[in-house]
Design a protein around this motif. Structure first.
Motif, mmCIF file in Angstrom:
data_model
loop_
_atom_site.group_PDB
_atom_site.id
_atom_site.type_symbol
_atom_site.label_atom_id
_atom_site.label_comp_id
_atom_site.label_asym_id
_atom_site.label_seq_id
_atom_site.Cartn_x
_atom_site.Cartn_y
_atom_site.Cartn_z
ATOM 1 N N UNK A 205 6.348 -6.073 -21.698
ATOM 2 C CA UNK A 205 7.154 -4.897 -22.028
ATOM 3 C C UNK A 205 7.740 -4.281 -20.772
ATOM 4 N N UNK A 206 6.900 -4.111 -19.764
ATOM 5 C CA UNK A 206 7.344 -3.457 -18.536
ATOM 6 C C UNK A 206 8.364 -4.293 -17.789
ATOM 7 N N UNK A 207 8.146 -5.602 -17.717
ATOM 8 C CA UNK A 207 9.096 -6.469 -17.025
ATOM 9 C C UNK A 207 10.473 -6.427 -17.691
ATOM 10 N N UNK A 208 10.489 -6.521 -19.015
ATOM 11 C CA UNK A 208 11.767 -6.502 -19.735
ATOM 12 C C UNK A 208 12.442 -5.143 -19.587
ATOM 13 N N UNK A 209 11.658 -4.077 -19.735
ATOM 14 C CA UNK A 209 12.208 -2.722 -19.624
ATOM 15 C C UNK A 209 12.800 -2.492 -18.241
ATOM 16 N N UNK A 210 12.031 -2.804 -17.211
ATOM 17 C CA UNK A 210 12.489 -2.570 -15.843
ATOM 18 C C UNK A 210 13.672 -3.457 -15.478
ATOM 19 N N UNK A 211 13.622 -4.715 -15.889
ATOM 20 C CA UNK A 211 14.737 -5.620 -15.591
ATOM 21 C C UNK A 211 16.026 -5.083 -16.198
ATOM 22 N N UNK A 212 15.961 -4.659 -17.456
ATOM 23 C CA UNK A 212 17.157 -4.158 -18.128
ATOM 24 C C UNK A 212 17.676 -2.893 -17.465
ATOM 25 N N UNK A 213 16.770 -1.968 -17.185
ATOM 26 C CA UNK A 213 17.182 -0.703 -16.590
ATOM 27 C C UNK A 213 17.809 -0.902 -15.215
ATOM 28 N N UNK A 214 17.193 -1.726 -14.406
ATOM 29 C CA UNK A 214 17.666 -1.899 -13.027
ATOM 30 C C UNK A 214 18.939 -2.736 -12.986
ATOM 31 N N UNK A 215 18.988 -3.811 -13.761
ATOM 32 C CA UNK A 215 20.178 -4.666 -13.749
ATOM 33 C C UNK A 215 21.405 -3.909 -14.238
ATOM 34 N N UNK A 216 21.244 -3.084 -15.252
ATOM 35 C CA UNK A 216 22.378 -2.378 -15.847
ATOM 36 C C UNK A 216 22.711 -1.059 -15.152
ATOM 37 N N UNK A 217 21.946 -0.680 -14.148
ATOM 38 C CA UNK A 217 22.195 0.601 -13.490
ATOM 39 C C UNK A 217 23.520 0.589 -12.736
ATOM 40 N N UNK A 218 24.271 1.657 -12.924
ATOM 41 C CA UNK A 218 25.539 1.836 -12.200
ATOM 42 C C UNK A 218 25.475 3.017 -11.239
ATOM 43 N N UNK A 219 24.781 4.079 -11.646
ATOM 44 C CA UNK A 219 24.771 5.314 -10.857
ATOM 45 C C UNK A 219 24.230 5.091 -9.448
ATOM 46 N N UNK A 220 23.046 4.522 -9.343
ATOM 47 C CA UNK A 220 22.455 4.315 -8.024
ATOM 48 C C UNK A 220 23.242 3.293 -7.217
ATOM 49 N N UNK A 221 23.775 2.278 -7.911
ATOM 50 C CA UNK A 221 24.535 1.250 -7.208
ATOM 51 C C UNK A 221 25.795 1.796 -6.571
ATOM 52 N N UNK A 222 26.478 2.695 -7.260
ATOM 53 C CA UNK A 222 27.732 3.221 -6.724
ATOM 54 C C UNK A 222 27.497 4.324 -5.692
ATOM 55 N N UNK A 223 26.333 5.010 -5.776
ATOM 56 C CA UNK A 223 26.058 6.110 -4.856
ATOM 57 C C UNK A 223 25.373 5.631 -3.579
ATOM 58 N N UNK A 224 24.404 4.736 -3.719
ATOM 59 C CA UNK A 224 23.549 4.382 -2.582
ATOM 60 C C UNK A 224 23.887 3.045 -1.941
ATOM 61 N N UNK A 225 24.912 2.362 -2.411
ATOM 62 C CA UNK A 225 25.274 1.069 -1.824
ATOM 63 C C UNK A 225 26.773 1.031 -1.574
ATOM 64 N N UNK A 226 27.165 0.223 -0.622
ATOM 65 C CA UNK A 226 28.588 0.049 -0.339
ATOM 66 C C UNK A 226 28.804 -1.338 0.242
ATOM 67 N N UNK A 227 30.032 -1.806 0.136
ATOM 68 C CA UNK A 227 30.388 -3.085 0.741
ATOM 69 C C UNK A 227 29.604 -4.242 0.159
ATOM 70 N N UNK A 228 28.959 -5.002 1.025
ATOM 71 C CA UNK A 228 28.273 -6.225 0.623
ATOM 72 C C UNK A 228 26.959 -5.980 -0.106
ATOM 73 N N UNK A 229 26.518 -4.746 -0.227
ATOM 74 C CA UNK A 229 25.241 -4.452 -0.866
ATOM 75 C C UNK A 229 25.391 -3.975 -2.307
ATOM 76 N N UNK A 230 26.609 -3.860 -2.818
ATOM 77 C CA UNK A 230 26.807 -3.309 -4.152
ATOM 78 C C UNK A 230 26.384 -4.293 -5.246
ATOM 79 N N UNK A 231 25.762 -3.795 -6.326
ATOM 80 C CA UNK A 231 25.328 -4.667 -7.426
ATOM 81 C C UNK A 231 26.480 -5.038 -8.340
ATOM 82 N N UNK A 232 26.181 -5.845 -9.337
ATOM 83 C CA UNK A 232 27.240 -6.404 -10.174
ATOM 84 C C UNK A 232 27.878 -5.354 -11.067
ATOM 85 N N UNK A 233 27.168 -4.308 -11.440
ATOM 86 C CA UNK A 233 27.779 -3.267 -12.270
ATOM 87 C C UNK A 233 28.922 -2.581 -11.524
ATOM 88 N N UNK A 234 28.740 -2.374 -10.227
ATOM 89 C CA UNK A 234 29.803 -1.776 -9.420
ATOM 90 C C UNK A 234 30.952 -2.767 -9.265
#
Length: 285
Positions: A205-234
């Motif tokens: 349960x925890x692995x699936x929940x965390x994987x989904x939440x982190x992979x789909x996150x946009x807010x932290x990716x756009x605020x705390x990352x830039x350039x080559x470190x940005x995730x796929x949502x950005x």
């Protein structure tokens, strides 16, 4: 009576099929659009099947589509997300398991207060954390890095994972822990040899929940990352908002499917374990 039961069964199946078709229709449109050419999209309609299947849009979305000033596709963003998700999920899950073990089986003075404070983190809006988290990442030298995103997701995810494991471990008899302590087992031996092997449902349960939440996150990716470190949502957002002379809906749909594919696969192949795990921990106090 038998005929009435058969009618109700057909009505139930019909309603379920209608609901499934309704919810799967957007996915069907995305898949069919992604394998059409731009000319066919203009000439046809959204629900029509492709006359000629082509994967050019997928290839372009992966390797050559423009995401702002860069035209290297989503491949780099995809691997950024992989490098972020794996350690963040593993660390937050392990911390949640240890916290839940301590708060349920090794209670100390004030443990309920500590648990209440951790539980408060589950309901805290992430927007409140942006400024203090940015200052913290700056102090640690982790700003605009993948390691910084891992740190953010571990900190923000530990509250949820602790809640999951604590509620699950409450249902494990305390006598089992006491018997192991009488046999000379210590804190870590009990955890590794007794508690963790019994934790497979809640771990899933925890692995699936965390994987989904982190992979789909946009807010932290756009605020705390830039350039080559940005995730796929950005990267997906940048691709969809990049202006070109011709709007290539097939490339946009292919890019969206590439971004969603890992979570879709996780739920397709591990969704039953998610439901079982939630059911196993549903009545734990």
């Amino acid at each position: 009576m038998a005929n009435t039961d058969r009618i109700w069964r057909f009505a139930l199946y019909g309603a379920l099929l209608f609901a499934a078709a309704y919810y799967l229709l957007p996915l069907y449109v995305m898949v069919t659009t992604s394998v059409k050419s731009v000319e066919e999209i203009r000439a046809g309609n959204l629900l029509s099947m492709p006359m000629a299947v082509t994967l050019d849009a997928w290839s372009k979305a992966w390797s050559t589509a423009c995401t702002g000033v860069s035209c290297n596709g989503l491949s780099g963003y995809f691997w950024n997300s992989v490098q972020m998700v794996i350690p963040a999920v593993a660390i937050s899950t392990m911390l949640g398991a240890i916290n839940g073990y301590v708060l349920s089986k090794w209670r100390f003075w004030g443990s309920e207060v500590v648990f209440a404070m951790i539980l408060f983190g589950v309901f805290m809006p992430f927007q409140v954390l942006l400024l203090p988290m940015a200052q913290t990442l700056g102090m640690f030298g982790l700003a605009n890095t993948t390691a910084g995103l891992v740190f953010v997701h571990v900190v923000c995810g530990t509250a949820s994972t602790t809640l999951f494991f604590r509620n699950y471990y409450v249902g494990i008899p305390d006598e089992l822990i006491k018997a192991a302590r009488l046999d000379g087992a210590g804190f870590w031996r009990i955890f590794w040899r007794i508690i963790l092997p019994m934790s497979t449902p809640i771990i899933m349960v925890t692995l699936i929940w965390q994987f989904t939440q982190i992979w789909n996150d946009f807010l932290f990716g756009v605020v705390f990352a830039s350039g080559d470190a940005q995730p796929i949502t950005v990267g997906l957002n940048n691709l969809a908002n990049t202006s070109t002379s011709v709007k290539e809906y097939n490339v946009d749909m292919a890019a969206a499917l590439i971004a969603a594919l890992p979570t879709i696969l996780v739920y397709v192949f591990a969704g039953k374990y998610f439901v079982r795990g939630l059911t196993a921990g549903a009545v734990k106090g």
